[in-house]
Write an enzyme that holds these catalytic residues in place. Structure first.
Site, mmCIF file in Angstrom:
data_model
loop_
_atom_site.group_PDB
_atom_site.id
_atom_site.type_symbol
_atom_site.label_atom_id
_atom_site.label_comp_id
_atom_site.label_asym_id
_atom_site.label_seq_id
_atom_site.Cartn_x
_atom_site.Cartn_y
_atom_site.Cartn_z
ATOM 1 N N GLU A 1 1.489 -0.462 -5.005
ATOM 2 C CA GLU A 1 0.548 0.622 -5.304
ATOM 3 C C GLU A 1 1.411 1.871 -5.522
ATOM 4 O O GLU A 1 1.854 2.503 -4.561
ATOM 5 C CB GLU A 1 -0.437 0.841 -4.157
ATOM 6 C CG GLU A 1 -1.443 1.942 -4.493
ATOM 7 C CD GLU A 1 -2.240 2.430 -3.291
ATOM 8 O OE1 GLU A 1 -3.369 2.899 -3.498
ATOM 9 O OE2 GLU A 1 -1.720 2.365 -2.159
ATOM 10 N N ASP B 1 0.827 -1.198 0.000
ATOM 11 C CA ASP B 1 0.000 0.000 0.000
ATOM 12 C C ASP B 1 0.871 1.262 0.000
ATOM 13 O O ASP B 1 1.893 1.326 0.696
ATOM 14 C CB ASP B 1 -0.893 -0.007 1.256
ATOM 15 C CG ASP B 1 -1.810 1.186 1.328
ATOM 16 O OD1 ASP B 1 -2.751 1.257 0.523
ATOM 17 O OD2 ASP B 1 -1.575 2.054 2.189
#
Length: 577
Positions: free
Chosen positions: A268, A215
């Protein structure tokens, strides 16, 4: 079912995989508390196998106060009790693998929860303590320290700093939180932070995880001087895409490579610079990274073609497969976005009350499904996309939970509209998401979702679900080599839904097994390309029906052709050419 691959069986499974994103709170509720759980996912594994996906990516399932939907992690080595237990997570990983489906878990290295033991220790220890060195505690600016240490903004609105209160009740130091105030940022200059995350990787790889999604991967490292953001484009950004990040991910790659088979790292990475983006995909760093340029791209032929070309060109020098995704847990659902005048996506412009033509959006989303599944690389499918679910835009304000909505004081609708629990069966909420007599789902479902349930769509050959099943199955068949070897992407070998009858025709064997794409001559409003020797995808985004190139067989269409055999507007077709 045929023998299914084990982790060490296919080193390249990830290069052409279809990966299904599971948002655990909203997938399936087994115990009736209104929140999805891992037992619910286990019960629906046959559905996912029939869809034909190769892997599942789970949003965080760890213990969390849920200030940001689980991205505020309190313990990386356990499971949030509302989702189940660690033993249940291990069963899920094993049972999915028995169906040829790998599991990718979410890692959040930028921050942890304010409820994490490290942060509680830091608050209790006070200013200047070693425990605070794992974070970014700083005195404030101004005469009495009443101003944040710098001008960095939170991704959710407002300043990226929260002030503490000292034991005597007086205002104390500030701590950095680039997201919510309940998500203090970690200091990756600290050796304990790096060692902890490397151990977390080993913990989940030891339990059979096939990979990790990272993330906010480009935001982890901060300039230790914490300088103000400036308008100077030549100045290095103090916390986005810092060069020091690459050494972190090289260390992670060494750990992943130490396990049998390919345990993958998926980043990401939101970066506009294609060359900088590709650096994260060098052979000793991440395996793949999300392609947000394509996700946010409007439904316009020239823009889509440019995005595809730019993406493939960026990946080619590092020999990494591209990724293609239309939607995820953060962005407006595809059928809604494509039904608007502005079909792109930008967090800054997301607003309430935007007019939407769902019939138009659904037609375009069906065509986009065939477009993405025909492109070289990996495809990510967010739960509910295969059902054509729209964004839910009328959730009562007292039910909204997303900090993006709360911190904007209601000016930003937030992301709850794409996180509403799935409709599985039946005519009334909760549509099989929960058992009979259960508590209301954590977010309310629209009553008109009775027409969109998985059960209803499975029986309708013209439904969005049937289209996705047919396309994923056919994609897998066309990844197989002529000798009948394993297809790129591995995965279940007998998923249901359309596709070819029996073996692919001559010239179609392996057509989708490599990264090559050749554009075909077409009108400006038409996207047409060839894969392999004899497979073509054609998408008409123009107002007038388009002529199809010479072909021997129509393999699959997103909608009916015109009576004269031409391709209507907002329709896609796969051809044997």
């Amino acid at each position: 079912m045929a023998d299914t691959p084990q982790p060490e069986a296919d080193e390249n499974w990830w290069r052409g995989a279809v990966i299904y994103q599971v948002y655990p709170r909203s997938f399936a509720d087994s115990n009736g508390d209104g929140t999805g759980d891992l037992a619910g996912v286990r019960a629906r594994l046959p559905y996912l196998a029939e869809l034909g996906v190769n892997a599942l990516w789970f949003n965080p399932w760890y213990p969390s106060p849920m200030a940001d939907g689980g991205y505020d992690v309190a313990d990386y080595r356990d499971v949030e009790p509302v989702f189940g237990t660690l033993a249940e997570a291990e069963k899920l990983i094993s049972e999915a693998l028995a169906l040829g489906i790998r599991t990718i878990i979410d890692i959040v290295p930028n921050h942890i929860s304010a409820a994490h033991p490290w942060f509680r220790e830091a608050l209790a220890a006070g200013p200047g303590s070693p425990a605070r060195e794992r974070f970014w505690f700083r005195p404030g600016r101004g005469e009495h320290g009443e101003l944040p240490p710098n001008n960095w903004p939170s991704q959710f609105g407002g300043p990226a700093w929260t002030r503490t209160t000292d034991p005597d009740g007086t205002p104390g130091d500030w701590f950095l939180n680039l997201f919510d105030s309940e998500q203090p940022d970690l200091n990756w200059n600290h050796p304990e932070v790096r060692a902890e995350h490397e151990d977390i990787l080993r913990f989940w790889f030891d339990r059979g995880a096939g990979g990790v999604r990272i993330d906010s991967a480009a935001m982890v490292w901060k300039d230790p001087l914490l300088p103000d953001l400036t308008d100077d484009p030549a100045a290095p950004h103090p916390y986005i895409d810092r060069d020091e990040l690459h050494d972190i991910y090289r260390g992670w790659r060494r750990i992943a490579d130490s396990y049998p088979g390919a345990r993958i790292l998926v980043g990401e990475v939101w970066l506009p610079d294609a060359e900088r983006f590709a650096r994260y995909l060098r052979p000793d760093e991440m395996h793949t990274a999300f392609n947000f340029d394509f996700l946010a791209c409007p439904w316009e032929p020239a823009r889509l073609r440019t995005s595809i070309d730019t993406t493939l060109a960026a990946h080619a020098p590092v020999s990494a497969p591209a990724t293609w995704v239309l939607c995820n847990h953060d962005v407006t659902r595809t059928v809604t976005r494509y039904g608007r005048a502005d079909t792109g996506f930008d967090f800054a412009t997301k607003a309430f009350g935007v007019p939407t033509d769902l019939e138009l959006g659904t037609r375009r989303a069906r065509a986009a499904a065939l477009l993405t599944l025909a492109l070289p690389g990996t495809v990510y499918l967010y739960q509910g996309e295969e059902l054509g679910l729209p964004e839910v835009e009328d959730i009562p304000t007292d039910k909204l939970q997303d900090p993006m909505y709360l911190r904007s004081l209601g000016t930003n609708p937030g992301r709850d509209g794409c996180r509403v629990p799935l409709p599985w069966s039946g005519d009334v909420p909760p549509f099989g998401f929960s058992p009979a007599g259960a508590a209301e789902p954590w977010l309310p479902q629209p009553a008109d979702w009775a027409a969109r349930t998985a059960e209803l769509q499975a029986a309708d050959p013209a439904s969005m679900l049937s289209l996705y099943r047919a396309a994923v199955r056919l994609r897998r068949e066309l990844q197989r080599s002529p000798a009948g070897g394993a297809e790129l992407g591995g995965g279940p070998s007998d998923g249901a839904g359309g596709g070819l009858d029996g073996e692919p025709a001559d010239g179609l064997h392996g057509a989708l097994s490599d990264g090559r794409l050749e554009w075909l001559g077409s009108a400006p409003e038409v996207l047409a390309f060839r894969r392999g020797g004899h497979f073509a995808c054609v998408v008409n985004l123009g107002a007038e029906p388009a002529e199809l190139p010479p072909h021997t067989e129509i393999l699959l269409t997103s909608g009916p052709l015109a009576e004269d055999g031409r391709l209507p507007q907002d329709t896609a077709v796969w051809l044997h050419v």
